[in-house]
Design a protein around this motif. Sequence first.
Motif, PDB file in Angstrom:
ATOM      1  N   SER A  40     -67.681  -9.770   1.225  1.00  0.00           N
ATOM      2  CA  SER A  40     -68.248  -8.592   1.873  1.00  0.00           C
ATOM      3  C   SER A  40     -67.249  -7.450   1.893  1.00  0.00           C
ATOM      4  N   LEU A  41     -66.014  -7.772   2.191  1.00  0.00           N
ATOM      5  CA  LEU A  41     -64.987  -6.728   2.263  1.00  0.00           C
ATOM      6  C   LEU A  41     -64.857  -6.041   0.911  1.00  0.00           C
ATOM      7  N   THR A  81     -72.616  -6.661   3.340  1.00  0.00           N
ATOM      8  CA  THR A  81     -72.401  -7.934   4.023  1.00  0.00           C
ATOM      9  C   THR A  81     -73.541  -8.921   3.855  1.00  0.00           C
ATOM     10  N   ALA A  82     -74.658  -8.476   3.287  1.00  0.00           N
ATOM     11  CA  ALA A  82     -75.842  -9.342   3.180  1.00  0.00           C
ATOM     12  C   ALA A  82     -76.207  -9.905   4.549  1.00  0.00           C
ATOM     13  N   THR A  83     -76.109  -9.057   5.530  1.00  0.00           N
ATOM     14  CA  THR A  83     -76.354  -9.454   6.906  1.00  0.00           C
ATOM     15  C   THR A  83     -77.140  -8.335   7.570  1.00  0.00           C
ATOM     16  N   SER A 125     -66.311 -23.793  -0.945  1.00  0.00           N
ATOM     17  CA  SER A 125     -67.461 -23.044  -0.452  1.00  0.00           C
ATOM     18  C   SER A 125     -67.038 -21.586  -0.387  1.00  0.00           C
ATOM     19  N   GLY A 126     -67.851 -20.711  -0.921  1.00  0.00           N
ATOM     20  CA  GLY A 126     -67.496 -19.291  -1.005  1.00  0.00           C
ATOM     21  C   GLY A 126     -67.073 -18.700   0.329  1.00  0.00           C
ATOM     22  N   HIS A 127     -66.485 -17.563   0.287  1.00  0.00           N
ATOM     23  CA  HIS A 127     -65.971 -16.911   1.485  1.00  0.00           C
ATOM     24  C   HIS A 127     -66.674 -15.563   1.615  1.00  0.00           C
ATOM     25  N   SER A 128     -67.791 -15.596   2.334  1.00  0.00           N
ATOM     26  CA  SER A 128     -68.615 -14.380   2.427  1.00  0.00           C
ATOM     27  C   SER A 128     -67.851 -13.201   2.996  1.00  0.00           C
ATOM     28  N   ILE A 129     -66.911 -13.482   3.876  1.00  0.00           N
ATOM     29  CA  ILE A 129     -66.171 -12.399   4.515  1.00  0.00           C
ATOM     30  C   ILE A 129     -65.373 -11.618   3.467  1.00  0.00           C
ATOM     31  N   ALA A 130     -64.654 -12.364   2.638  1.00  0.00           N
ATOM     32  CA  ALA A 130     -63.850 -11.711   1.604  1.00  0.00           C
ATOM     33  C   ALA A 130     -64.753 -10.963   0.627  1.00  0.00           C
TER      34      ALA A 130
END
Lengths: 345, 345
Positions: A57-58, A63-65, A50-55
């Motif tokens: 985003s960095l 951040t798509a947030t 499952s992808g790692h949105s945090i990485a």
Amino acid sequence: MLANPATIKDVASRAGISVATVSHVLNGTRKVRVETRDRVFAAIEELGYSGHSIARSLRRGRTATLGLVVSDIENPFFAVLASHVQRAALKKGYQVIFGNSEESGEREREILDALGAQRVDGIILAPVAQANVEAMARRRIPLTLVNRRFEGVDAPHVIVDDHAGASLGFDHLWTLGHREIAIVHGGMQHSTTLARVAGVRDAYRQRGIVFDETRLSIDAGRSGDAGEAGLVALMASRQRPSAILALGNWPMVAAIRGLHRGLIRCPDDVSLVGYGVTSPYWMPASSISMVEQPVIQMADASVRLLFDQIEKVVPVESVMLQPLFSAGESSAPLKRPLRRASGKP
Amino acid sequence: MLANPATIKDVASRAGISVATVSHVLNGTRKVRVETRDRVFAAIEELGYSGHSIARSLRRGRTATLGLVVSDIENPFFAVLASHVQRAALKKGYQVIFGNSEESGEREREILDALGAQRVDGIILAPVAQANVEAMARRRIPLTLVNRRFEGVDAPHVIVDDHAGASLGFDHLWTLGHREIAIVHGGMQHSTTLARVAGVRDAYRQRGIVFDETRLSIDAGRSGDAGEAGLVALMASRQRPSAILALGNWPMVAAIRGLHRGLIRCPDDVSLVGYGVTSPYWMPASSISMVEQPVIQMADASVRLLFDQIEKVVPVESVMLQPLFSAGESSAPLKRPLRRASGKP
DNA sequence: ATGAAAGCGCTAACAT
DNA sequence: ATGTTAGCGCTTTCAT
């Protein structure tokens, strides 16, 4: 299942290709042979990757947030707003980080700071303290104000034409014959209240009457039972109004409780017009005449204005939406004048 | 103000020291000379530096973020729950990412997937679909279920003793003399409904009566007007019940609307007992007799159970909280038998 | 008491 | 059509 969740590197080696290709397959950012694609998906499946949105985003700097900060989530207006903001955001692939300032400027600042640190791509804010809004503007974080705004603060905002809304409610009561119309409001420090009260004042003036604010205006604050008590007192006075215009969800609550406590029936003893949001859970007992804030449109417009800023494609303009009056059973024609006895109108 | 926000590196060079020291000052993770400390803070001030939670999260492997997924944020129960979960989380330095599944299993899955990708440290979930809960458990993401649970799914949960709650409501009506007590529920597919209906069934049985479920039980679903219509029909039937027990917030809405539509007054024509949450915004018009879910305790317990898992310090146990009955004005002693015709009251 | 540097997982520029 | 690799901003190990 692995002890540590699989990374894109694991997927790459499992599929026997490079991480770049895996990344491109995942993002559709370049052409990849179908066979390779399939191997990637197979590996993902096998590893439970499952992808790692945090990485991500960095690396990408986005951040798509987005942040949504309301002043009171228990108020159905904000609950409905939150619901629709979230829906619109999800449709754009955005997550929503949620904050409840509880009408506290300090708490609002904490939340905004945290959202800034989280590098949300933008914030939708039902603001409490002007200073916080100015601070965010200085940090150049895309920001949309909703519901309230501040004089002299240049931030895109979505508001309701509260002056017109209050007139709408007033006109309805006036047309029914009411001349002594009291208001219950949520506090004069808010831009919304100011506009609504001004709407009432102007509506009175249009009819050549000066609105007696010291007598006919009740501040319900944002909590407690001040409004309730004020209304009970007013209705017990010798010159009681024949109608009440509650200028917000909370003032509506205060008014309804006050009437209930004073054993004053509605619309038999007094007519009531509310102002706020409609929701299945809100006021199911009776249909109340009310000025309806177009909350779904507000949510959609807030999200749109925010993305206009994030995507910088369009010059951002603020939005003022029109409220709608909806007649219910809480208001009725004036039955008898208050001072002199007379027949029915 | 810089074009790009300042990084820890900028702070370090500005203060003339290494990034390591800046980091340690920020986190208080080792002793630093006071003078150095001060230089760091001065540099932070001058540059308007604000930490970068994303980078920090990537490095530390924890995000200080938790997910809260409710099934309907417009339901005051969840609005109040969200409010208190957020407060408790903020107290621990955690952000809340918020999701509204709208009672859709598919939407719930989307939200949970996104929360997983965001690497939230844990999730508080008012669940819709059992399969999603099982999937999350397999991924070993700390998870606390709230309100509902599933048979055979071993996840920590915070629930209310719904069997006892329903009995509480039933007993109140029984004591008032009511014998024909109908129920309005939110759908038999939910563990909460099952427990509440079982509570009613057992309460009837205790009195030697078999609960006639085909006649006296109405499914209000989660939206629409099925419950409302069902109640109107039941109340129009020749053998109408003298009391109604609405087993949830939504069923309460359905019941109140149904009574309103059928011009049935309460408690004069029928007694009503509700089941749900109290909130200033919820049911301000009249004080309804109701079984109160201890929602604040539920929020606190959910957060606590989640942190027990995250911190792995304590074996995690589920929690069952007791509801409380609160008498209001919507229920009254039985007035007259139902079978024989009679004049107006 | 402080610093240098590896590396978290990913994207994308620059290869081939 | 695919691969190599620098580097996003931070924490933390290992040095000094």
